[in-house]
Design an enzyme around this catalytic site. Structure first.
Site, PDB file in Angstrom:
ATOM      1  N   ARG A   1       0.869  -1.173   0.000  1.00 41.16           N
ATOM      2  CA  ARG A   1       0.000   0.000   0.000  1.00 41.16           C
ATOM      3  C   ARG A   1       0.903   1.219   0.000  1.00 41.16           C
ATOM      4  O   ARG A   1       2.126   1.099   0.059  1.00 41.16           O
ATOM      5  CB  ARG A   1      -1.027   0.002   1.154  1.00 41.16           C
ATOM      6  N   GLY A   2       0.280   2.412  -0.033  1.00 39.57           N
ATOM      7  CA  GLY A   2       1.077   3.625  -0.183  1.00 39.57           C
ATOM      8  C   GLY A   2       1.187   3.914  -1.676  1.00 39.57           C
ATOM      9  O   GLY A   2       1.526   3.022  -2.467  1.00 39.57           O
ATOM     10  N   ALA A   3       0.883   5.175  -2.041  1.00 42.99           N
ATOM     11  CA  ALA A   3       0.734   5.494  -3.465  1.00 42.99           C
ATOM     12  C   ALA A   3       1.945   5.105  -4.331  1.00 42.99           C
ATOM     13  O   ALA A   3       1.783   4.415  -5.348  1.00 42.99           O
ATOM     14  CB  ALA A   3       0.408   6.980  -3.610  1.00 42.99           C
TER      15      ALA A   3
ATOM     16  N   ASP B   1      -1.585  10.849  -1.858  1.00 37.71           N
ATOM     17  CA  ASP B   1      -2.021   9.818  -2.808  1.00 37.71           C
ATOM     18  C   ASP B   1      -2.387  10.424  -4.149  1.00 37.71           C
ATOM     19  O   ASP B   1      -2.408   9.730  -5.165  1.00 37.71           O
ATOM     20  CB  ASP B   1      -3.211   9.038  -2.243  1.00 37.71           C
TER      21      ASP B   1
ATOM     22  N   ASN C   1      -4.788  12.671   0.988  1.00 34.33           N
ATOM     23  CA  ASN C   1      -3.974  11.709   1.742  1.00 34.33           C
ATOM     24  C   ASN C   1      -4.895  10.965   2.711  1.00 34.33           C
ATOM     25  O   ASN C   1      -6.105  11.194   2.756  1.00 34.33           O
ATOM     26  CB  ASN C   1      -2.842  12.453   2.472  1.00 34.33           C
ATOM     27  N   LYS C   2      -4.316  10.088   3.487  1.00 32.04           N
ATOM     28  CA  LYS C   2      -5.073   9.242   4.416  1.00 32.04           C
ATOM     29  C   LYS C   2      -6.062  10.054   5.248  1.00 32.04           C
ATOM     30  O   LYS C   2      -5.747  11.160   5.689  1.00 32.04           O
ATOM     31  CB  LYS C   2      -4.079   8.509   5.315  1.00 32.04           C
TER      32      LYS C   2
ATOM     33  N   ARG D   1      -7.740  -0.118  -6.594  1.00 24.66           N
ATOM     34  CA  ARG D   1      -7.940   0.968  -5.623  1.00 24.66           C
ATOM     35  C   ARG D   1      -8.074   2.282  -6.406  1.00 24.66           C
ATOM     36  O   ARG D   1      -7.270   2.558  -7.287  1.00 24.66           O
ATOM     37  CB  ARG D   1      -6.770   1.044  -4.629  1.00 24.66           C
TER      38      ARG D   1
ATOM     39  N   GLN E   1      -1.910   2.355  10.080  1.00 19.06           N
ATOM     40  CA  GLN E   1      -0.613   2.338   9.381  1.00 19.06           C
ATOM     41  C   GLN E   1       0.478   3.028  10.194  1.00 19.06           C
ATOM     42  O   GLN E   1       1.653   2.676  10.089  1.00 19.06           O
ATOM     43  CB  GLN E   1      -0.727   3.046   8.016  1.00 19.06           C
TER      44      GLN E   1
END
Ligand code: MRU
Length: 365
Positions: free
Chosen positions: A52-54, A242, A252-253, A89, A201
Protein backbone atom coordinates in the site's frame (compact mmCIF):
# COMPACT_ATOMS: atom_id res chain seq x y z
CA UNK A 1 16.11 0.92 4.80
CA UNK A 2 16.95 -1.40 7.64
CA UNK A 3 15.07 -4.29 9.28
CA UNK A 4 17.06 -5.87 12.10
CA UNK A 5 20.19 -4.23 10.70
CA UNK A 6 19.71 -5.67 7.19
CA UNK A 7 18.82 -3.52 4.16
CA UNK A 8 15.46 -4.15 2.54
CA UNK A 9 13.25 -2.51 -0.03
CA UNK A 10 9.48 -3.02 -0.01
CA UNK A 11 9.51 -4.79 -3.40
CA UNK A 12 12.41 -6.41 -5.25
CA UNK A 13 13.31 -8.74 -8.10
CA UNK A 14 15.38 -11.93 -7.86
CA UNK A 15 16.79 -14.04 -10.73
CA UNK A 16 15.76 -11.27 -13.16
CA UNK A 17 12.05 -12.16 -13.12
CA UNK A 18 10.83 -13.17 -9.66
CA UNK A 19 8.97 -10.40 -7.83
CA UNK A 20 8.93 -10.35 -4.02
CA UNK A 21 7.18 -8.05 -1.57
CA UNK A 22 6.98 -7.62 2.18
CA UNK A 23 3.40 -8.57 3.05
CA UNK A 24 2.46 -5.52 5.12
CA UNK A 25 -0.77 -6.99 6.53
CA UNK A 26 1.13 -8.74 9.28
CA UNK A 27 3.54 -6.03 10.40
CA UNK A 28 4.75 -5.27 13.00
CA UNK A 29 3.97 -8.71 14.42
CA UNK A 30 5.27 -10.92 11.63
CA UNK A 31 7.73 -10.23 8.83
CA UNK A 32 6.49 -12.21 5.84
CA UNK A 33 7.90 -12.17 2.34
CA UNK A 34 5.65 -13.22 -0.54
CA UNK A 35 6.36 -13.85 -4.22
CA UNK A 36 3.77 -12.37 -6.61
CA UNK A 37 3.34 -14.49 -9.73
CA UNK A 38 -0.03 -14.02 -11.38
CA UNK A 39 -2.29 -11.08 -12.15
CA UNK A 40 -4.57 -12.30 -9.33
CA UNK A 41 -1.67 -12.18 -6.88
CA UNK A 42 -0.92 -8.61 -7.93
CA UNK A 43 -4.50 -7.37 -7.86
CA UNK A 44 -5.15 -9.00 -4.46
CA UNK A 45 -1.90 -7.57 -3.11
CA UNK A 46 -2.98 -4.05 -4.08
CA UNK A 47 -6.68 -4.35 -3.19
CA UNK A 48 -6.16 -6.06 0.18
CA UNK A 49 -3.18 -3.89 1.08
CA UNK A 50 -0.38 -6.44 1.25
CA UNK A 51 1.34 -3.50 -0.43
CA UNK A 52 0.00 0.00 0.00
CA UNK A 53 1.08 3.62 -0.18
CA UNK A 54 0.73 5.49 -3.47
CA UNK A 55 4.29 5.16 -4.86
CA UNK A 56 4.54 1.45 -3.99
CA UNK A 57 1.13 0.80 -5.56
CA UNK A 58 2.54 2.38 -8.75
CA UNK A 59 5.68 0.24 -8.76
CA UNK A 60 3.72 -2.96 -7.98
CA UNK A 61 1.43 -2.12 -10.91
CA UNK A 62 4.45 -1.91 -13.22
CA UNK A 63 5.61 -5.39 -12.14
CA UNK A 64 2.10 -6.79 -12.60
CA UNK A 65 2.47 -5.95 -16.31
CA UNK A 66 5.97 -7.46 -16.29
CA UNK A 67 4.79 -10.80 -14.92
CA UNK A 68 1.66 -11.08 -17.07
CA UNK A 69 3.50 -10.18 -20.26
CA UNK A 70 6.01 -12.93 -19.58
CA UNK A 71 3.22 -15.48 -19.45
CA UNK A 72 1.21 -14.09 -22.34
CA UNK A 73 2.29 -11.05 -24.37
CA UNK A 74 -0.91 -10.69 -26.39
CA UNK A 75 -2.94 -7.49 -26.70
CA UNK A 76 -5.84 -9.29 -25.02
CA UNK A 77 -3.71 -9.93 -21.96
CA UNK A 78 -2.41 -6.36 -22.04
CA UNK A 79 -5.95 -4.96 -22.02
CA UNK A 80 -7.08 -7.42 -19.37
CA UNK A 81 -4.15 -6.56 -17.10
CA UNK A 82 -4.93 -2.88 -17.47
CA UNK A 83 -8.59 -3.23 -16.55
CA UNK A 84 -7.96 -5.59 -13.61
CA UNK A 85 -5.39 -3.24 -12.12
CA UNK A 86 -7.51 -0.13 -12.61
CA UNK A 87 -10.30 -1.75 -10.60
CA UNK A 88 -8.16 -2.36 -7.49
CA UNK A 89 -7.94 0.97 -5.62
CA UNK A 90 -9.34 4.27 -6.89
CA UNK A 91 -7.54 7.07 -5.07
CA UNK A 92 -3.77 6.78 -5.50
CA UNK A 93 -3.08 8.28 -8.91
CA UNK A 94 0.27 6.45 -9.11
CA UNK A 95 -1.69 3.35 -10.10
CA UNK A 96 -3.15 5.15 -13.13
CA UNK A 97 0.23 6.74 -13.83
CA UNK A 98 1.97 3.35 -13.87
CA UNK A 99 -0.80 1.70 -15.93
CA UNK A 100 -0.51 4.47 -18.52
CA UNK A 101 3.30 4.29 -18.62
CA UNK A 102 3.39 0.49 -18.98
CA UNK A 103 0.46 0.24 -21.40
CA UNK A 104 1.75 2.98 -23.72
CA UNK A 105 5.21 1.41 -23.71
CA UNK A 106 3.97 -2.13 -24.35
CA UNK A 107 1.43 -1.29 -27.03
CA UNK A 108 4.29 0.25 -29.06
CA UNK A 109 6.55 -2.77 -28.46
CA UNK A 110 6.19 -5.66 -30.94
CA UNK A 111 4.41 -8.60 -29.26
CA UNK A 112 7.39 -10.95 -29.53
CA UNK A 113 9.70 -8.39 -27.82
CA UNK A 114 7.36 -7.57 -24.96
CA UNK A 115 8.39 -10.34 -22.56
CA UNK A 116 12.02 -9.31 -22.94
CA UNK A 117 11.53 -5.53 -22.66
CA UNK A 118 8.89 -5.34 -19.95
CA UNK A 119 11.08 -6.13 -16.94
CA UNK A 120 13.58 -3.44 -17.96
CA UNK A 121 10.76 -0.89 -17.99
CA UNK A 122 9.38 -1.99 -14.61
CA UNK A 123 12.87 -2.00 -13.10
CA UNK A 124 13.36 1.55 -14.37
CA UNK A 125 10.16 2.65 -12.59
CA UNK A 126 11.45 0.97 -9.40
CA UNK A 127 14.83 2.70 -9.52
CA UNK A 128 13.25 6.06 -10.41
CA UNK A 129 11.11 5.74 -7.28
CA UNK A 130 14.18 5.20 -5.10
CA UNK A 131 15.93 8.15 -6.75
CA UNK A 132 12.89 10.45 -6.33
CA UNK A 133 12.53 9.62 -2.66
CA UNK A 134 16.22 10.26 -2.01
CA UNK A 135 15.90 13.66 -3.69
CA UNK A 136 12.76 14.42 -1.63
CA UNK A 137 14.91 13.70 1.43
CA UNK A 138 17.66 16.06 0.32
CA UNK A 139 15.22 18.89 -0.44
CA UNK A 140 13.05 18.32 2.62
CA UNK A 141 16.09 18.22 4.87
CA UNK A 142 16.61 21.95 4.17
CA UNK A 143 13.22 22.71 5.74
CA UNK A 144 14.21 20.85 8.90
CA UNK A 145 17.63 22.52 8.93
CA UNK A 146 16.05 25.99 8.54
CA UNK A 147 13.68 25.37 11.45
CA UNK A 148 16.61 24.16 13.58
CA UNK A 149 18.59 27.30 12.69
CA UNK A 150 15.66 29.63 13.38
CA UNK A 151 14.79 27.92 16.65
CA UNK A 152 18.47 27.77 17.55
CA UNK A 153 18.08 24.20 18.65
CA UNK A 154 19.20 20.87 17.31
CA UNK A 155 16.07 19.14 18.47
CA UNK A 156 13.11 19.12 16.07
CA UNK A 157 9.69 17.53 16.62
CA UNK A 158 7.84 16.36 13.53
CA UNK A 159 4.32 14.99 13.31
CA UNK A 160 3.33 12.57 10.55
CA UNK A 161 0.09 10.82 9.64
CA UNK A 162 -0.40 7.35 8.14
CA UNK A 163 2.66 5.61 6.73
CA UNK A 164 4.50 7.67 4.14
CA UNK A 165 7.69 5.81 4.92
CA UNK A 166 9.82 3.38 2.94
CA UNK A 167 7.07 0.76 3.17
CA UNK A 168 4.82 3.09 1.17
CA UNK A 169 7.48 3.53 -1.52
CA UNK A 170 10.34 1.28 -2.64
CA UNK A 171 12.85 2.85 -0.26
CA UNK A 172 13.34 5.99 1.90
CA UNK A 173 9.66 6.97 1.94
CA UNK A 174 8.37 10.43 1.10
CA UNK A 175 7.50 12.10 4.43
CA UNK A 176 10.17 10.10 6.24
CA UNK A 177 12.98 10.70 3.76
CA UNK A 178 13.80 14.23 5.05
CA UNK A 179 13.69 12.77 8.57
CA UNK A 180 16.24 10.06 7.72
CA UNK A 181 18.45 12.71 6.08
CA UNK A 182 18.17 15.02 9.08
CA UNK A 183 19.18 12.23 11.42
CA UNK A 184 22.14 11.37 9.15
CA UNK A 185 23.22 15.02 9.26
CA UNK A 186 23.19 15.09 13.05
CA UNK A 187 19.85 16.79 13.74
CA UNK A 188 18.08 15.35 16.72
CA UNK A 189 14.69 14.54 15.15
CA UNK A 190 11.78 13.18 17.14
CA UNK A 191 8.67 11.95 15.34
CA UNK A 192 5.10 11.96 16.64
CA UNK A 193 3.33 9.12 14.83
CA UNK A 194 -0.47 9.30 14.48
CA UNK A 195 -1.88 5.80 14.93
CA UNK A 196 -4.07 6.34 11.82
CA UNK A 197 -7.30 4.49 12.37
CA UNK A 198 -8.82 2.35 11.00
CA UNK A 199 -5.91 0.40 9.47
CA UNK A 200 -3.37 1.81 11.92
CA UNK A 201 -0.61 2.34 9.38
CA UNK A 202 1.07 4.71 11.84
CA UNK A 203 0.91 2.33 14.80
CA UNK A 204 1.80 -0.77 12.81
CA UNK A 205 4.12 0.40 10.06
CA UNK A 206 5.65 3.81 10.77
CA UNK A 207 6.65 2.94 14.34
CA UNK A 208 8.17 -0.32 13.06
CA UNK A 209 10.20 1.50 10.41
CA UNK A 210 11.39 4.19 12.78
CA UNK A 211 12.31 1.63 15.43
CA UNK A 212 14.42 -0.40 12.98
CA UNK A 213 16.12 2.74 11.69
CA UNK A 214 16.84 4.21 15.09
CA UNK A 215 14.66 7.33 14.90
CA UNK A 216 13.26 8.60 18.18
CA UNK A 217 9.44 8.56 18.15
CA UNK A 218 6.22 8.46 20.15
CA UNK A 219 3.02 6.84 18.96
CA UNK A 220 0.02 9.10 19.63
CA UNK A 221 -3.71 8.64 19.17
CA UNK A 222 -5.15 10.35 16.14
CA UNK A 223 -6.73 13.08 18.22
CA UNK A 224 -3.61 14.13 20.15
CA UNK A 225 -1.93 16.20 17.44
CA UNK A 226 -3.97 19.38 18.00
CA UNK A 227 -3.19 19.40 21.69
CA UNK A 228 0.55 18.92 21.08
CA UNK A 229 0.51 21.72 18.52
CA UNK A 230 -1.19 24.14 20.94
CA UNK A 231 1.54 23.40 23.47
CA UNK A 232 4.33 24.01 20.94
CA UNK A 233 5.46 20.41 20.99
CA UNK A 234 5.38 20.13 17.20
CA UNK A 235 7.72 22.16 14.95
CA UNK A 236 6.66 20.75 11.63
CA UNK A 237 4.11 18.42 10.05
CA UNK A 238 5.13 16.29 7.04
CA UNK A 239 2.71 13.90 5.35
CA UNK A 240 2.57 12.07 2.02
CA UNK A 241 0.01 12.28 -0.77
CA UNK A 242 -2.02 9.82 -2.81
CA UNK A 243 -3.07 12.40 -5.36
CA UNK A 244 -2.24 16.08 -5.66
CA UNK A 245 -4.28 18.38 -7.87
CA UNK A 246 -2.51 20.65 -10.36
CA UNK A 247 -3.54 23.49 -8.04
CA UNK A 248 -1.98 22.02 -4.88
CA UNK A 249 -4.90 20.33 -3.11
CA UNK A 250 -3.59 17.19 -1.44
CA UNK A 251 -5.44 13.92 -0.96
CA UNK A 252 -3.97 11.71 1.74
CA UNK A 253 -5.07 9.24 4.42
CA UNK A 254 -8.29 10.14 6.24
CA UNK A 255 -7.54 12.55 9.09
CA UNK A 256 -4.81 14.48 7.28
CA UNK A 257 -7.16 17.44 6.73
CA UNK A 258 -7.80 17.80 10.47
CA UNK A 259 -4.04 17.88 11.11
CA UNK A 260 -3.64 20.57 8.46
CA UNK A 261 -6.38 22.67 10.09
CA UNK A 262 -4.75 22.34 13.50
CA UNK A 263 -1.32 23.20 12.05
CA UNK A 264 -2.75 26.26 10.30
CA UNK A 265 -4.45 27.45 13.47
CA UNK A 266 -1.20 27.09 15.40
CA UNK A 267 1.05 28.57 12.72
CA UNK A 268 2.99 25.33 12.27
CA UNK A 269 4.43 24.55 8.82
CA UNK A 270 2.50 21.78 7.06
CA UNK A 271 4.47 20.20 4.21
CA UNK A 272 3.52 17.41 1.84
CA UNK A 273 6.25 15.17 0.40
CA UNK A 274 5.48 13.51 -2.93
CA UNK A 275 7.09 12.27 -6.10
CA UNK A 276 5.76 14.09 -9.18
CA UNK A 277 4.05 10.81 -10.21
CA UNK A 278 1.49 11.70 -7.52
CA UNK A 279 0.38 14.89 -9.28
CA UNK A 280 -2.83 14.56 -11.27
CA UNK A 281 -2.47 17.20 -13.96
CA UNK A 282 -6.11 16.75 -15.01
CA UNK A 283 -7.57 17.81 -11.68
CA UNK A 284 -7.94 21.41 -10.56
CA UNK A 285 -10.35 21.01 -7.63
CA UNK A 286 -9.21 18.21 -5.32
CA UNK A 287 -12.32 18.20 -3.13
CA UNK A 288 -14.75 17.93 -6.03
CA UNK A 289 -12.75 15.74 -8.37
CA UNK A 290 -10.54 13.25 -6.50
CA UNK A 291 -12.31 9.90 -6.08
CA UNK A 292 -12.26 8.87 -2.41
CA UNK A 293 -12.05 5.15 -1.73
CA UNK A 294 -14.77 3.82 0.61
CA UNK A 295 -13.32 0.69 2.16
CA UNK A 296 -15.05 -2.18 3.90
CA UNK A 297 -16.83 -0.82 7.03
CA UNK A 298 -15.51 -3.89 8.91
CA UNK A 299 -12.16 -2.11 9.10
CA UNK A 300 -13.81 0.43 11.45
CA UNK A 301 -15.54 -2.13 13.68
CA UNK A 302 -12.51 -4.37 14.22
CA UNK A 303 -8.94 -3.91 15.33
CA UNK A 304 -6.14 -6.34 14.52
CA UNK A 305 -3.40 -7.03 17.06
CA UNK A 306 -1.43 -9.70 18.84
CA UNK A 307 -2.83 -11.51 21.89
CA UNK A 308 -0.79 -12.62 24.87
CA UNK A 309 -0.14 -15.99 23.23
CA UNK A 310 1.38 -14.17 20.25
CA UNK A 311 -1.49 -15.00 17.90
CA UNK A 312 -2.59 -12.26 15.52
CA UNK A 313 -6.28 -11.74 16.15
CA UNK A 314 -9.01 -9.32 15.21
CA UNK A 315 -11.37 -8.03 17.92
CA UNK A 316 -14.69 -6.14 17.82
CA UNK A 317 -14.55 -2.63 19.20
CA UNK A 318 -18.22 -1.75 18.67
CA UNK A 319 -21.49 -3.59 19.24
CA UNK A 320 -21.78 -6.32 16.60
CA UNK A 321 -23.87 -5.10 13.72
CA UNK A 322 -22.98 -1.41 14.16
CA UNK A 323 -23.22 0.27 10.79
CA UNK A 324 -20.01 2.14 9.98
CA UNK A 325 -18.63 4.34 7.21
CA UNK A 326 -15.04 4.05 6.07
CA UNK A 327 -13.88 6.83 3.74
CA UNK A 328 -10.16 6.08 3.43
CA UNK A 329 -8.82 9.47 2.30
CA UNK A 330 -9.56 13.17 2.60
CA UNK A 331 -8.48 16.27 0.75
CA UNK A 332 -6.52 19.11 2.31
CA UNK A 333 -7.09 22.31 0.33
CA UNK A 334 -3.96 24.05 -0.95
CA UNK A 335 -4.52 27.10 1.28
CA UNK A 336 -3.55 24.93 4.29
CA UNK A 337 -0.38 23.55 2.66
CA UNK A 338 2.91 25.37 3.33
CA UNK A 339 4.67 23.67 0.43
CA UNK A 340 5.19 20.52 -1.60
CA UNK A 341 8.49 18.66 -1.36
CA UNK A 342 9.12 16.89 -4.66
CA UNK A 343 12.14 15.22 -6.25
CA UNK A 344 12.62 18.41 -8.29
CA UNK A 345 12.61 20.75 -5.30
CA UNK A 346 10.19 22.47 -2.97
CA UNK A 347 7.32 24.39 -4.51
CA UNK A 348 4.29 26.33 -3.33
CA UNK A 349 0.93 24.59 -3.42
CA UNK A 350 -0.40 26.54 -6.40
CA UNK A 351 -0.73 26.01 -10.14
CA UNK A 352 2.14 28.22 -11.29
CA UNK A 353 4.69 26.67 -8.93
CA UNK A 354 3.50 23.14 -9.65
CA UNK A 355 3.68 23.77 -13.40
CA UNK A 356 7.45 24.24 -13.06
CA UNK A 357 7.60 20.73 -11.58
CA UNK A 358 5.70 19.46 -14.64
CA UNK A 359 8.29 21.03 -16.89
CA UNK A 360 11.06 19.39 -14.89
CA UNK A 361 9.38 15.96 -14.99
CA UNK A 362 8.89 16.22 -18.73
CA UNK A 363 12.50 17.31 -19.20
CA UNK A 364 11.50 20.74 -20.56
CA UNK A 365 13.73 22.69 -18.20
O1 MRU B 1 -4.43 3.26 2.34
P1 MRU B 1 -2.95 3.39 2.22
O2 MRU B 1 -2.19 2.77 3.35
O3 MRU B 1 -2.44 2.93 0.86
O4 MRU B 1 -2.70 4.95 2.30
C1 MRU B 1 -1.39 5.46 2.22
C2 MRU B 1 -1.30 6.91 2.46
O5 MRU B 1 -2.28 7.58 2.65
C3 MRU B 1 0.05 7.52 2.38
O6 MRU B 1 0.15 8.60 3.24
C4 MRU B 1 0.25 8.00 0.93
O7 MRU B 1 0.11 6.95 0.03
C5 MRU B 1 1.55 8.65 0.73
S1 MRU B 1 2.79 7.43 0.69
C6 MRU B 1 4.31 7.93 0.39
Amino acid sequence: MKVNGKNYTSIWVEDNNKVFIIDQRWLPHEFKIVELKTINDFSNAIKDMWVRGAPLIGVTTAFAFAKTMQLDSSNDMLNQTKSILLSTRPTAVNLHWAVKKMFNFLIKTPIDHRAHEVFKKANQILSDDIYSNRKIGEHGFKIIEDIANTKKTNSINILTHCNAGWLATVDWGTATSPIYFAKEKGIDVHVYVDETRPRNQGAQLTTWELFHNDISHNLIVDNAGGHLMQHKEIDLVIVGSDRTSSTGDVCNKIGTYLKALAAFDNNIPFYVALPSSTIDWNITDGIKEIPIEERDPKEVNFVQGKDKNNNIISVDIAPRGTKSRNPAFDVTPSRLVSGLITEHGICDANYNSIKKIKNFSEGNL
